[in-house]
Design a protein around this motif. Structure first.
Motif, mmCIF file in Angstrom:
data_model
loop_
_atom_site.group_PDB
_atom_site.id
_atom_site.type_symbol
_atom_site.label_atom_id
_atom_site.label_comp_id
_atom_site.label_asym_id
_atom_site.label_seq_id
_atom_site.Cartn_x
_atom_site.Cartn_y
_atom_site.Cartn_z
ATOM 1 N N CYS A 89 0.828 -1.217 0.000
ATOM 2 C CA CYS A 89 0.000 0.000 0.000
ATOM 3 C C CYS A 89 0.856 1.259 0.000
ATOM 4 N N PHE B 132 0.005 4.144 0.776
ATOM 5 C CA PHE B 132 -0.412 5.067 1.833
ATOM 6 C C PHE B 132 0.045 4.607 3.222
ATOM 7 N N CYS B 133 0.664 3.422 3.326
ATOM 8 C CA CYS B 133 1.122 2.925 4.622
ATOM 9 C C CYS B 133 2.496 3.505 4.987
ATOM 10 N N HIS C 171 -3.557 0.736 8.151
ATOM 11 C CA HIS C 171 -4.107 0.340 6.852
ATOM 12 C C HIS C 171 -5.612 0.082 6.872
ATOM 13 N N HIS D 193 -6.949 1.929 1.997
ATOM 14 C CA HIS D 193 -6.407 2.735 3.095
ATOM 15 C C HIS D 193 -7.157 4.094 3.126
HETATM 16 ZN ZN ZN Z 1 -2.124 1.144 3.776
#
Ligand code: ZN
Ligand code: ZN
Length: 325
Positions: free
Chosen positions: A41, A43-44, A106, A157
């Motif tokens: 991911c 966005f993590c 997440h 996410h």
């Molecule tokens: Zn994430």
């Protein structure tokens, strides 16, 4: 650079953003998230180099809110030149498109945020809004959140998007037309009068506090649609003071919890309905709408803009009021 084209029949602007076709997608099919997507991911925490460079992060390492320009923007920086030398009207897709990741976790959902963290998120949205407003090519700013695949979410996410646009949308045009018509007849703001009426009738109001009221609108397009509006005439999110932000955050978070109790995996869109950045601003009364995505758009909706809603807003209000949060 994307391109905006105006439909000469309806007056609507359409954004062509071919690059967005390449963006990652986190769902196998509608509503089914891919397994183990937290490892890849973007966005993590730990995967920050998968996104563009942040414009805001609330901590160098242990951030809980992070903002960066969208890697696959619908609109982008550039020269704003109109090219009206054919029958059709078009223009460059000039604008700003940012992503606000509102949790480092997440799978954490917005209704599970602590009140303190949710308040911080709203403050960051306000800060990005105020910053975007300073650019002279921006005519309208849309803050929105897609939750769930049916609501158009591509990565699971939790995140928001904020888009500064060079033109006003059709809904804002229609809203302005209606507000001016109403003002001619009644010499007042239609939303101010509607809110007074909702509080007086007390059928569709789900909750209220000193500055805000949450209700299911009389002509809800979608089942369980919720609106939250300031009781006084405020035209823009940019006009909120500290107390407005606090009161809004409280009622908004409470409503999101109630929406999640309809169905834990419910898809919905959150839309901050703002005013255009021009002399017509004063005719708009700001509100936010939470639009659950139960059912699909079909021929009638696409052809006429008329929606068929199987749930009366009065019944939806009763359901929301019965939820214990
Ligand atoms: Zn994430
Ligand atoms: Zn008003």
């Amino acid at each position: 650079m994307s391109e905006l084209r105006r439909n000469p029949i309806t007056g609507e602007w359409v954004t062509f953003a071919v690059k967005r076709g390449a963006r990652p997608y986190d769902f196998v099919k509608k509503s089914e998230a891919k397994k183990d997507s937290s490892k890849t991911c973007p966005f993590c925490p730990g995967n920050e180099n998968e996104t563009t460079k942040e414009v805001f992060q609330n901590d160098d390492k242990n951030w809980s809110i992070r903002v960066f320009p969208n890697k696959y923007p619908a609109l982008d920086f550039g020269d704003c030149d109109f090219e009206n030398h054919s029958f059709y009207e078009n223009m460059n897709g000039v604008g700003i498109h940012e992503v606000i990741v509102d949790t480092p976790n997440h799978n954490e959902k917005i209704y599970d945020f602590s009140s303190e963290h949710f308040l911080d998120v709203i403050k960051v949205l306000k800060m990005r809004f105020d910053d975007m407003k300073k650019r002279d090519f921006i005519k309208y700013i849309q803050i929105f959140k897609n939750n769930g695949a049916e609501a158009g979410m591509s990565l699971v996410h939790s995140h928001w998007q904020i888009i500064g646009m060079p033109v006003m949308g059709r809904i804002q045009n229609d809203t302005l037309f209606n507000a001016l018509e109403y003002r001619k007849k009644h010499n007042s703001c239609v939303m101010c009068d509607m809110i007074k009426n909702e509080i007086k009738e007390n059928i569709r109001v789900v909750s209220e506090n000193e500055n805000f009221v949450a209700f299911t609108p009389y002509a809800s397009k979608m089942s369980y649609e919720l609106w939250i509006a300031p009781k006084e005439h405020i035209s823009s999110f940019g006009e909120f003071n500290e107390k407005h932000i606090e009161d809004f955050t409280n009622i908004f978070h409470n409503m999101l919890k109630r929406v999640s109790l309809i169905n834990k995996d419910i898809s919905y869109n959150i839309c901050f309905m703002d005013s255009p950045i021009d002399e017509n601003k004063k005719y708009f009364h700001w509100y936010v709408k939470i639009v659950p995505r139960i059912g699909n758009f079909a021929g009638l909706e696409f052809s006429t803009g008329t929606f068929i809603n199987p749930v009366m807003p009065e019944d939806a209000a009763e359901v929301y009021k019965s939820k214990k949060v």
